[in-house]
Write a protein that holds these residues in place. Sequence first.
Motif, short mmCIF file in Angstrom:
data_model
loop_
_atom_site.label_atom_id
_atom_site.label_comp_id
_atom_site.label_asym_id
_atom_site.label_seq_id
_atom_site.Cartn_x
_atom_site.Cartn_y
_atom_site.Cartn_z
N LEU A 1 -5.01 -8.80 -3.76
CA LEU A 1 -6.69 -7.90 -4.21
C LEU A 1 -6.73 -7.71 -2.71
O LEU A 1 -7.57 -5.64 -2.94
CB LEU A 1 -7.39 -9.13 -4.14
N ARG A 2 -6.85 -7.67 -1.64
CA ARG A 2 -6.95 -7.13 -0.78
C ARG A 2 -6.46 -6.53 -0.02
O ARG A 2 -7.07 -4.76 0.11
CB ARG A 2 -6.67 -8.24 0.70
N ALA B 1 -7.59 1.52 -2.51
CA ALA B 1 -8.77 1.78 -3.54
C ALA B 1 -10.01 1.99 -3.33
O ALA B 1 -10.52 2.87 -3.95
CB ALA B 1 -8.92 0.70 -4.65
N ALA B 2 -10.09 1.77 -1.74
CA ALA B 2 -11.20 2.49 -1.35
C ALA B 2 -11.79 3.51 -1.29
O ALA B 2 -12.46 4.22 -1.94
CB ALA B 2 -11.68 1.26 0.00
N LEU C 1 -11.83 5.27 -4.56
CA LEU C 1 -14.08 4.33 -5.45
C LEU C 1 -14.43 5.50 -4.99
O LEU C 1 -15.76 6.21 -5.63
CB LEU C 1 -13.22 3.03 -5.51
N VAL D 1 -9.70 -1.56 -11.26
CA VAL D 1 -8.77 -1.95 -10.23
C VAL D 1 -8.16 -3.83 -10.35
O VAL D 1 -7.14 -4.08 -10.52
CB VAL D 1 -9.22 -1.57 -8.98
N LEU D 2 -9.21 -4.57 -11.10
CA LEU D 2 -9.02 -6.06 -10.78
C LEU D 2 -8.84 -6.70 -11.82
O LEU D 2 -7.68 -6.92 -12.23
CB LEU D 2 -11.08 -6.85 -11.28
N LEU E 1 -7.87 -3.49 -3.13
CA LEU E 1 -8.95 -3.15 -2.90
C LEU E 1 -8.70 -1.75 -1.22
O LEU E 1 -9.43 -1.22 -0.80
CB LEU E 1 -9.60 -4.63 -3.04
N ARG E 2 -8.16 -2.04 0.16
CA ARG E 2 -8.04 -1.09 0.44
C ARG E 2 -7.48 0.25 0.21
O ARG E 2 -7.88 0.47 0.94
CB ARG E 2 -7.15 -1.92 1.95
N ARG F 1 0.92 -1.46 0.14
CA ARG F 1 -0.45 0.43 0.30
C ARG F 1 1.11 1.13 0.17
O ARG F 1 0.99 2.44 -0.75
CB ARG F 1 -1.11 -0.03 1.08
N VAL G 1 -14.13 0.25 -10.68
CA VAL G 1 -13.61 -0.72 -9.53
C VAL G 1 -13.09 -2.21 -11.07
O VAL G 1 -12.20 -2.69 -10.57
CB VAL G 1 -14.77 -1.41 -9.41
#
Length: 368
Positions: free
Chosen positions: A99-100, A106-107, A110, A279-280, A103-104, A8, A276
């Motif tokens: 991913l975890r 990018a949250a 987003l 990101v994936l 996504l944390r 991160r 979203v």
Amino acid sequence: MLFDSSLRKELGRSFGATLVVLVTIVVTVMLIRTLGQASVGRVNPSEVMLVMGYTVLGHLPTILTLSLFVAITATLTRMYASSEMVVWFSCGQSLMSFLRPVLRFAAPVLLAIAVLAIFVWPWSNHQIRELRDRFQGRNDIERVAPGRFIESSGGQRVFFIDKDTADAQSGNNIFIASNERGKETVTTAASGHLATLKGERYLVLEKGNRMETETATGQTRVSEFAEYGNRINSAPQGPTDNNSPTMKPTLVLLTQPDGANLAELSWRLGLTLAAVNCVLIAVAATRVNPRVGRSGGLVFSLFAFATYYNLLSVGQSWIANGRIGLVPFLILLHGGIFALTMAWLMARSGDWFSRLRPRRRAANGGAA
């Protein structure tokens, strides 16, 4: 965990640098475009920075999405190139494990994209329209700026004035070109001033020439005058009645579900869903090819981003024309890309193969 925190932190540095570069580029482009609009009289020159700020604010969802996409791609590409991914894979981490933390990180971005696309985008468009309507509603003389050609609010006249006097009601070296009632008229004067006669405002020109040309016949008449008065419509025009869906709040689009409103709603929702999926896609598609180099990942991210947003525009046009509904389009485009990306990610992580191998061994053992 060391894995989450290190990933991160690197994503944060890459995202910040990318965002600064993209914002600088967009601000420069929008500044040039806004200055061009001000030069032809569509925007008040004193409000150029305000219009540019609203424009950039409306495009922030796209800028943030691209910055996030490029940051994740660049970070994972560097980790592959420096063999860090091999170390993490050797420690038991799979590609799905990335991913975890991603996504944390990018949250919050987003969430900001969703707020900007759903609420700020129509508000910024409305503010820009109000600024333009307010400037276009001023009468022609108030809109004239010294040293520049300015088009009138009706688009039928072009003014130029070399205003080197201290008085705001007068000027020198005046040029007026108009196209009204089938006549093209060019008027020049050495000086002019504003005057009020019988309750109406006039622009009084002094020591000039006037040339009228009939548009149909081409006949030309040239006259010289010592003083010539031109009545000015002092009543300001009201704001333009523009019912564009881009300026309607999202709640209004939901309560008035016609073709144009649903098309605009698909764009706003699509910006969030596309962020979203980007990101994936960045996690699933990033890898290093020694024959291509590190630039291959960046080229792929830009190509994928442009393709995705072109599909959003195509879908918006289809919904407006009634060729497809809002919900089917969202499911087909965003749901389809989400399903394909997750399948690609699971295949690269090896989860499918690890689940299939025990079954194959059991089948082989039973056969034996």
